[in-house]
Design a protein around this motif. Sequence first.
Motif, PDB file in Angstrom:
ATOM      1  N   ALA A   1      -4.454   3.665   2.510  1.00  0.00           N
ATOM      2  CA  ALA A   1      -5.259   4.747   3.108  1.00  0.00           C
ATOM      3  C   ALA A   1      -5.113   6.091   2.397  1.00  0.00           C
ATOM      4  CB  ALA A   1      -4.889   4.909   4.580  1.00  0.00           C
ATOM      5  N   GLY A   2      -4.446   6.123   1.226  1.00  0.00           N
ATOM      6  CA  GLY A   2      -4.326   7.391   0.505  1.00  0.00           C
ATOM      7  C   GLY A   2      -3.482   8.421   1.249  1.00  0.00           C
ATOM      8  N   SER A   3      -3.900   9.681   1.178  1.00  0.00           N
ATOM      9  CA  SER A   3      -3.046  10.743   1.746  1.00  0.00           C
ATOM     10  C   SER A   3      -3.787  11.742   2.633  1.00  0.00           C
ATOM     11  CB  SER A   3      -2.368  11.513   0.607  1.00  0.00           C
ATOM     12  OG  SER A   3      -3.343  12.180  -0.177  1.00  0.00           O
ATOM     13  N   TRP A   4      -5.084  11.507   2.870  1.00  0.00           N
ATOM     14  CA  TRP A   4      -5.830  12.480   3.685  1.00  0.00           C
ATOM     15  C   TRP A   4      -5.617  12.178   5.171  1.00  0.00           C
ATOM     16  CZ3 TRP A   4      -8.239  16.149   0.699  1.00  0.00           C
ATOM     17  CH2 TRP A   4      -8.685  15.807  -0.581  1.00  0.00           C
ATOM     18  N   PHE A   5      -4.416  12.398   5.654  1.00  0.00           N
ATOM     19  CA  PHE A   5      -4.181  12.174   7.086  1.00  0.00           C
ATOM     20  C   PHE A   5      -3.153  13.164   7.619  1.00  0.00           C
ATOM     21  CE2 PHE A   5      -1.805   8.886   4.668  1.00  0.00           C
ATOM     22  CZ  PHE A   5      -0.504   9.287   4.931  1.00  0.00           C
TER      23      PHE A   5
ATOM     24  N   ILE B   1       6.651   9.314  -0.066  1.00  0.00           N
ATOM     25  CA  ILE B   1       6.402  10.707  -0.439  1.00  0.00           C
ATOM     26  C   ILE B   1       6.096  10.717  -1.940  1.00  0.00           C
ATOM     27  CG2 ILE B   1       7.392  13.031  -0.598  1.00  0.00           C
ATOM     28  CD1 ILE B   1       9.157  12.226   1.863  1.00  0.00           C
ATOM     29  N   GLY B   2       4.865  11.125  -2.261  1.00  0.00           N
ATOM     30  CA  GLY B   2       4.420  11.101  -3.656  1.00  0.00           C
ATOM     31  C   GLY B   2       4.997  12.257  -4.457  1.00  0.00           C
ATOM     32  N   LYS B   3       4.719  12.233  -5.761  1.00  0.00           N
ATOM     33  CA  LYS B   3       5.263  13.293  -6.627  1.00  0.00           C
ATOM     34  C   LYS B   3       4.740  14.662  -6.222  1.00  0.00           C
ATOM     35  CE  LYS B   3       6.036  10.245 -10.562  1.00  0.00           C
ATOM     36  NZ  LYS B   3       5.668   9.850 -11.932  1.00  0.00           N
ATOM     37  N   HIS B   4       3.599  14.719  -5.538  1.00  0.00           N
ATOM     38  CA  HIS B   4       3.071  16.008  -5.059  1.00  0.00           C
ATOM     39  C   HIS B   4       3.696  16.422  -3.728  1.00  0.00           C
ATOM     40  CE1 HIS B   4       0.943  13.143  -2.757  1.00  0.00           C
ATOM     41  NE2 HIS B   4      -0.275  13.287  -3.233  1.00  0.00           N
ATOM     42  N   THR B   5       4.556  15.559  -3.207  1.00  0.00           N
ATOM     43  CA  THR B   5       5.336  15.753  -1.969  1.00  0.00           C
ATOM     44  C   THR B   5       4.545  15.510  -0.681  1.00  0.00           C
ATOM     45  OG1 THR B   5       5.118  18.158  -1.621  1.00  0.00           O
ATOM     46  CG2 THR B   5       6.861  17.450  -3.126  1.00  0.00           C
ATOM     47  N   ASN B   6       3.313  14.978  -0.805  1.00  0.00           N
ATOM     48  CA  ASN B   6       2.594  14.531   0.395  1.00  0.00           C
ATOM     49  C   ASN B   6       2.888  13.056   0.613  1.00  0.00           C
ATOM     50  OD1 ASN B   6       1.053  16.957   0.974  1.00  0.00           O
ATOM     51  ND2 ASN B   6      -0.033  16.503  -0.934  1.00  0.00           N
ATOM     52  N   LEU B   7       2.642  12.595   1.836  1.00  0.00           N
ATOM     53  CA  LEU B   7       2.852  11.171   2.111  1.00  0.00           C
ATOM     54  C   LEU B   7       1.635  10.375   1.635  1.00  0.00           C
ATOM     55  CD1 LEU B   7       5.222   9.684   3.686  1.00  0.00           C
ATOM     56  CD2 LEU B   7       3.426   9.155   5.349  1.00  0.00           C
ATOM     57  N   ILE B   8       1.873   9.235   1.000  1.00  0.00           N
ATOM     58  CA  ILE B   8       0.780   8.372   0.534  1.00  0.00           C
ATOM     59  C   ILE B   8       0.933   6.996   1.170  1.00  0.00           C
ATOM     60  CG2 ILE B   8      -0.384   7.361  -1.466  1.00  0.00           C
ATOM     61  CD1 ILE B   8       0.944   9.430  -3.210  1.00  0.00           C
TER      62      ILE B   8
ATOM     63  N   GLN C   1      -4.375  16.120  -4.183  1.00  0.00           N
ATOM     64  CA  GLN C   1      -4.813  14.935  -3.437  1.00  0.00           C
ATOM     65  C   GLN C   1      -6.108  14.385  -4.022  1.00  0.00           C
ATOM     66  OE1 GLN C   1      -3.826  14.567   0.832  1.00  0.00           O
ATOM     67  NE2 GLN C   1      -4.258  16.755   0.830  1.00  0.00           N
ATOM     68  N   ILE C   2      -6.987  15.279  -4.458  1.00  0.00           N
ATOM     69  CA  ILE C   2      -8.267  14.835  -5.019  1.00  0.00           C
ATOM     70  C   ILE C   2      -8.022  13.924  -6.225  1.00  0.00           C
ATOM     71  CG2 ILE C   2     -10.359  15.633  -6.227  1.00  0.00           C
ATOM     72  CD1 ILE C   2     -10.079  18.274  -4.566  1.00  0.00           C
ATOM     73  N   VAL C   3      -7.054  14.305  -7.041  1.00  0.00           N
ATOM     74  CA  VAL C   3      -6.829  13.577  -8.300  1.00  0.00           C
ATOM     75  C   VAL C   3      -5.992  12.297  -8.100  1.00  0.00           C
ATOM     76  CG1 VAL C   3      -4.661  14.674  -9.026  1.00  0.00           C
ATOM     77  CG2 VAL C   3      -6.392  14.117 -10.739  1.00  0.00           C
TER      78      VAL C   3
ATOM     79  N   GLY D   1       4.795   5.419  -9.885  1.00  0.00           N
ATOM     80  CA  GLY D   1       4.974   4.878 -11.236  1.00  0.00           C
ATOM     81  C   GLY D   1       5.002   5.985 -12.277  1.00  0.00           C
ATOM     82  N   SER D   2       4.286   5.745 -13.405  1.00  0.00           N
ATOM     83  CA  SER D   2       4.331   6.735 -14.496  1.00  0.00           C
ATOM     84  C   SER D   2       3.231   7.790 -14.358  1.00  0.00           C
ATOM     85  CB  SER D   2       4.175   6.011 -15.837  1.00  0.00           C
ATOM     86  OG  SER D   2       2.950   5.301 -15.820  1.00  0.00           O
ATOM     87  N   CYS D   3       2.472   7.722 -13.291  1.00  0.00           N
ATOM     88  CA  CYS D   3       1.372   8.687 -13.076  1.00  0.00           C
ATOM     89  C   CYS D   3       1.927  10.115 -12.939  1.00  0.00           C
ATOM     90  CB  CYS D   3       0.621   8.298 -11.808  1.00  0.00           C
ATOM     91  SG  CYS D   3      -0.668   9.466 -11.327  1.00  0.00           S
ATOM     92  N   THR D   4       1.220  11.068 -13.527  1.00  0.00           N
ATOM     93  CA  THR D   4       1.605  12.481 -13.350  1.00  0.00           C
ATOM     94  C   THR D   4       0.355  13.325 -13.076  1.00  0.00           C
ATOM     95  OG1 THR D   4       1.441  12.862 -15.731  1.00  0.00           O
ATOM     96  CG2 THR D   4       3.639  12.378 -14.869  1.00  0.00           C
ATOM     97  N   ALA D   5      -0.699  12.667 -12.599  1.00  0.00           N
ATOM     98  CA  ALA D   5      -1.995  13.355 -12.459  1.00  0.00           C
ATOM     99  C   ALA D   5      -1.899  14.615 -11.600  1.00  0.00           C
ATOM    100  CB  ALA D   5      -3.027  12.394 -11.873  1.00  0.00           C
ATOM    101  N   CYS D   6      -1.143  14.538 -10.491  1.00  0.00           N
ATOM    102  CA  CYS D   6      -1.076  15.711  -9.603  1.00  0.00           C
ATOM    103  C   CYS D   6      -0.331  16.857 -10.279  1.00  0.00           C
ATOM    104  CB  CYS D   6      -0.425  15.338  -8.272  1.00  0.00           C
ATOM    105  SG  CYS D   6       1.195  14.576  -8.430  1.00  0.00           S
ATOM    106  N   ILE D   7       0.723  16.508 -11.010  1.00  0.00           N
ATOM    107  CA  ILE D   7       1.514  17.545 -11.687  1.00  0.00           C
ATOM    108  C   ILE D   7       0.645  18.225 -12.753  1.00  0.00           C
ATOM    109  CG2 ILE D   7       3.562  17.946 -13.149  1.00  0.00           C
ATOM    110  CD1 ILE D   7       4.840  15.490 -11.766  1.00  0.00           C
ATOM    111  N   ASP D   8      -0.135  17.408 -13.462  1.00  0.00           N
ATOM    112  CA  ASP D   8      -0.955  17.947 -14.555  1.00  0.00           C
ATOM    113  C   ASP D   8      -2.115  18.797 -14.045  1.00  0.00           C
ATOM    114  OD1 ASP D   8       0.729  16.437 -16.081  1.00  0.00           O
ATOM    115  OD2 ASP D   8      -0.664  14.760 -16.335  1.00  0.00           O
ATOM    116  N   ILE D   9      -2.685  18.409 -12.906  1.00  0.00           N
ATOM    117  CA  ILE D   9      -3.902  19.102 -12.437  1.00  0.00           C
ATOM    118  C   ILE D   9      -3.589  20.384 -11.680  1.00  0.00           C
ATOM    119  CG2 ILE D   9      -4.208  18.100 -10.119  1.00  0.00           C
ATOM    120  CD1 ILE D   9      -7.083  18.121 -12.506  1.00  0.00           C
TER     121      ILE D   9
END
Length: 346
Positions: free
Chosen positions: A162-166, A151-158, A245-247, A189-197
Amino acid sequence: MQQLSQDIKQWGRELGFQQIGITDTDLSRYEKRFLDWLALGLHGKMEYMEKHGIKRSRPAELIPGTIRIISARMDYLPPNTDIEKVLQTPGKGYISRYALGRDYHRLMRKRLEKLAQKIHAAIGESGYRVFCDSAPVLEKPIAEKAGLGWIGKHTNLINSKAGSWFFLGEIYTDLPLPADEPITKSHCGSCTACIDICPTQAIIGPYQLNAQRCISYLTIELRESIPLELRPLIGNRIYGCDDCQIVCPWNKFAKHTREQDFYPRQHLLAPELIELFSWTEDEFLQKTEGSAIRRIGHECWLRNIAVALGNAPYSAAAVHALRERLHHPSALVREHVLWALDQLCR
Ligand code: SF4
Ligand code: SF4
């Protein structure tokens, strides 16, 4: 049971699922987080989240006899959907990529049912129940425990391949199948792209979503007035939102769907807002037949498009289209139309 578990995975692939995982029913690790989220009211008006109490995190209390859960995932991203182009064209309406084709619930449930029947036919008596977004089921924690991703920081499964578009679906079963290795570590990791976007700052911290601010909630779940302060942040998103998800860098590994049912209906791919806003209720019902969009009804459809028109640059055609709806029987629609006219004409 080891052989049966392998057969289930093979049958799952033959039925069009990209991956199947199996887990036991101990979701205690997730239960507190879920209850805290509810206690803070972050689920907004999704009262169904509160219903059934802890049956959501205790599968055997929902379906007595359940000892394992088969979790399945199916890719839904259609090819060539011009995501950025639509999002950056204010006169067009952006529809979440999962909702461009046929309603996924039916397809997923049918395939899960077929898988369950194959299992049943192979071993005789067994109890099962299939779910896809349809019951109090903690589907992302279940999928994480079944090894399908984290479960990623955006709360979707990754999924790392295969990423998260499923989509996710589940079979609750009373068979003592061997459980798969859970995924216990986030690879964000240290990524925060979803939070920032996130346009509305709905991800209030890593792994914490305030659904009340999320555009998916505001445009799909909420059946009331959209809070004034959030309307300008919605942009041209008229049904759901995919920005987090896009980011996400893991989506460079996403695969396009093989299901024709998830391929876009051309009139929903990059539609003109004014055209969508002109649909009568009958046209709305006809053009969204078999689509998940139909579930929100014509009133919320107009509400969402009015907000997007209010966020678009001024045009005489947009003002005319909005004025045409000033006497709509729904007070909800009229209020959003007035807001949009105020935005365009101030
Ligand atoms: S779907 Fe959109 S609004 Fe919701 S959390 Fe993701 S980026 Fe934010
Ligand atoms: S964008 Fe970054 S932080 Fe967000 S879910 Fe993806 S990897 Fe995790």
